[in-house]
Design a protein around this motif. Structure first.
Motif, PDB file in Angstrom:
ATOM      1  N   ASP A 275     -50.260 102.015  22.022  1.00 11.53           N
ATOM      2  CA  ASP A 275     -51.360 101.065  22.197  1.00 11.53           C
ATOM      3  C   ASP A 275     -51.078 100.060  23.302  1.00 11.53           C
ATOM      4  N   ASN A 276     -49.814  99.674  23.432  1.00 11.12           N
ATOM      5  CA  ASN A 276     -49.449  98.670  24.421  1.00 11.12           C
ATOM      6  C   ASN A 276     -49.474  99.278  25.821  1.00 11.12           C
TER       7      ASN A 276
ATOM      8  N   ALA B  61     -51.627 103.947  28.418  1.00  8.32           N
ATOM      9  CA  ALA B  61     -52.015 103.866  27.012  1.00  8.32           C
ATOM     10  C   ALA B  61     -52.871 105.067  26.685  1.00  8.32           C
TER      11      ALA B  61
ATOM     12  N   ARG C  75     -52.769  90.887  31.388  1.00 10.92           N
ATOM     13  CA  ARG C  75     -53.360  90.994  30.053  1.00 10.92           C
ATOM     14  C   ARG C  75     -54.430  92.079  30.030  1.00 10.92           C
TER      15      ARG C  75
ATOM     16  N   HIS D 271     -53.348  92.690  24.408  1.00  8.13           N
ATOM     17  CA  HIS D 271     -51.979  92.931  24.881  1.00  8.13           C
ATOM     18  C   HIS D 271     -51.657  92.079  26.099  1.00  8.13           C
TER      19      HIS D 271
ATOM     20  N   SER E 149     -48.498  91.339  28.923  1.00  5.33           N
ATOM     21  CA  SER E 149     -47.257  91.905  29.454  1.00  5.33           C
ATOM     22  C   SER E 149     -46.116  90.905  29.284  1.00  5.33           C
TER      23      SER E 149
END
Ligand code: FE
Ligand code: CA
Length: 555
Positions: free
Chosen positions: A76-77, A101, A157, A161, A163
């Motif tokens: 997901d990240n 992702a 971003r 999420h 970084s």
């Protein structure tokens, strides 16, 4: 300033990246639709489908999902490959990430924050940029309108999420004398060891890191007799030859946390050597005698994947060639000229007499190597370099170079025995180039080198095999991050040193070099790992060297 890469980064990217200063929630990857073009490294993503509603074109290269088994990335990240920055000038720097992702859209926005503090309370800018599947969702954002000689924090971003936070900086303004703390190295074969050197570099107090090539190795797993560190790491795909393959290889290397933390620590200035494409290639002449049209296609793919993964101030490649040679200026203190020693190279000479040495075939210096028309950089890049060195402001004119220039005669004898892939294979044009560089207004020439998987410090004569020829530069060859020097050649080092007094120091272990540069003195320290196969390895300074403004060669 970063002068003349020839192709300034596109206006569209710069505007999208910087001018839109509103803090905006990103569009995100929560549409519920599987992306039409999942990134190639994704193992858990569904098969590529055509069912998306977007009208955006699909990419022509099919994702090789089964061919590139994925390690830790693609969940997901989207920030599992980390962040980076590079090519600073006095008011701007390139910020990089690549989104990976499972559910990315073909066009995926990413937000970029720049601040003067690492908690982002002192925000300088916040903007959106669009990444696209045809560039592997890589972002190259120019953070502009910054103060000279200053550090900043940045982050990306997407949706929920964020970084990791990176630190980057601008260069001193033109005319300013300001010390430069520089690190440099090359050659990080995944299979040869861990990246402990990057862990130590991430913690070092340095302004800029210069990467001199072999960021990836194209080989398949366990290939070419590379000594794997007790099964520590293996390449996860066969030899890479196409875009999906190169992308997967960069993603594998960039999954390393030590490498990521080093990128996050400071800007890099990056060039390439051979393994970003194919071992020891020269122009369109390849290691395995691949046919030119097929190799051209391979090289285009390699160029694109390199661009997608490097924090470079360059437009994406669009044709058969990709100009990457460029300069970075550190105020009045230093100008760094990043060279491309591969793309325009004439083939390595083959008309010397072959000599076998520790299992490696070398050659005596023959007519082709002596021919001044036989060049490593190509005549256009040579002219550019001579002009850049003549007109750039730095007290220290620095070549970001791939293969050693100081010369190495492997055996005693009348005719030198040479490694034809080094500058010794281009002996005649090297002399002409060095004489031209020595005739410019440059006060000091310093050559930074990688490639050899060993460290050296050398005086660069215009003719390395004629000790009466003038010393016109000082060369520092950094040890490799992880790639190893052939064990069979280690015992030959003492003899080689005895035959080559221009080489002042030689060390076949792993690590990096750091330099502290001011108007009067250039000091270089050689850092050597205790054990390259140990990711937790310690490191120590094995030697240090100083050169003085106005005097070529190590004191
Ligand atoms: Fe290498
Ligand atoms: Ca190399």
């Amino acid at each position: 300033m970063t002068s003349n890469p020839g192709t300034p980064i596109s206006r569209r990217t710069a505007i999208a990246g910087v001018v839109g200063a509103a803090i905006t929630a990103c569009t995100s990857s929560d549409s519920g639709e599987p992306a039409g073009d999942t990134v190639a490294e994704s193992t858990t993503a569904p098969e590529r489908t055509e069912s998306t509603t977007t009208a955006a074109p699909t990419t022509t290269e099919a994702p090789r999902i089964d061919a590139i088994p994925s390690p830790a990335y693609a969940g997901d990240n989207p920030f599992v490959l980390g962040i980076a920055s590079g090519d600073p000038d006095e008011t701007s720097v390139v910020l990089w990430t690549r989104l990976v992702a499972n559910d990315l859209a073909l066009e995926q926005d990413v937000a970029v924050d720049v601040a003067t503090d690492d908690t982002f309370t002192e925000l300088v800018s916040s903007s959106l940029t669009t990444t696209t599947a045809d560039h592997a969702h890589s972002a190259h954002v120019i953070a502009a309108a910054l103060e000279p000689n200053s550090w900043y924090s940045y982050r990306f971003r997407v949706g929920d999420h964020t970084s990791p936070v990176g630190r980057s900086r601008t260069t001193p303004r033109p005319g300013q004398e300001s010390p430069m703390r520089l690190g440099f190295s090359s050659c990080q074969n995944w299979e040869s060891g861990g990246y402990a050197a990057h862990r130590h570099l991430a913690e070092a107090d340095l302004d800029l890191f210069v990467w001199l090539g072999d960021y990836i190795y194209e080989y398949g797993p366990g290939n070419r007799g590379v000594v794997s560190s007790a099964g520590l790491r293996e390449h996860d795909s066969p030899e890479v030859t196409d875009l999906a393959g190169y992308r997967g290889r960069y993603a594998l290397y960039k999954s390393d946390p030590a490498l990521q933390s080093h990128h996050a620590a400071r800007p890099w200035a990056v060039t390439w050597d051979d393994h970003e494409i194919d071992n020891n290639h020269a122009g369109l002449t390849t290691e395995d005698g691949q046919e030119e049209t097929a190799f051209l296609e391979r090289r285009r793919a390699a160029h694109q994947a390199w661009w997608e993964h490097m924090p470079v101030r360059l437009d994406p490649p669009s044709g058969d060639t990709f100009r990457i040679h460029r300069s970075i200026h550190w105020g009045e203190t230093a100008s760094i000229h990043l060279l491309d020693g591969r793309q325009y190279r004439d083939p390595q000479p083959t008309d010397g007499d072959p000599v076998e040495l520790g299992g490696v075939v070398v050659q005596t210096l023959g007519p082709t190597a002596n021919d001044p028309a036989h060049t490593m950089l190509g005549t256009e890049q040579e002219s550019w370099l001579i002009d850049a060195v003549d007109t750039s402001p730095g007290r220290w004119q620095v070549l970001g170079n791939q293969v050693y220039m100081h010369g190495l005669n492997a055996l005693p004898g009348e005719v030198p025995t040479i490694n034809t892939d080094s500058w010794d294979g281009y002996h005649g044009s090297r002399r002409a180039l060095l004489e031209a560089l020595a005739g410019t207004r440059a006060e000091n020439l310093v050559v930074l080198t990688g490639d050899f998987h060993a460290a050296s410090v050398g005086d660069v004569h215009t003719d390395p095999f004629d000790r009466s020829s003038p010393v016109v530069a000082t060369e520092f060859m950094a040890p490799a991050i992880s790639s190893t020097f052939p064990a069979s050649l280690r015992p030959l080092a003492p003899l080689a040193l005895a035959v080559n007094p221009q080489i002042r120091h030689f060390d076949p272990d792993n690590g990096f070099m750091t330099c502290v540069v001011d108007g009067a003195t250039w000091t270089t320290e050689l850092h050597i790992l205790d054990d390259v196969t140990d990711e937790a390895s310690g490191i120590s300074v094995r030697a240090s060297f100083a050169i003085t403004n106005g005097t070529a060669g190590v004191a």
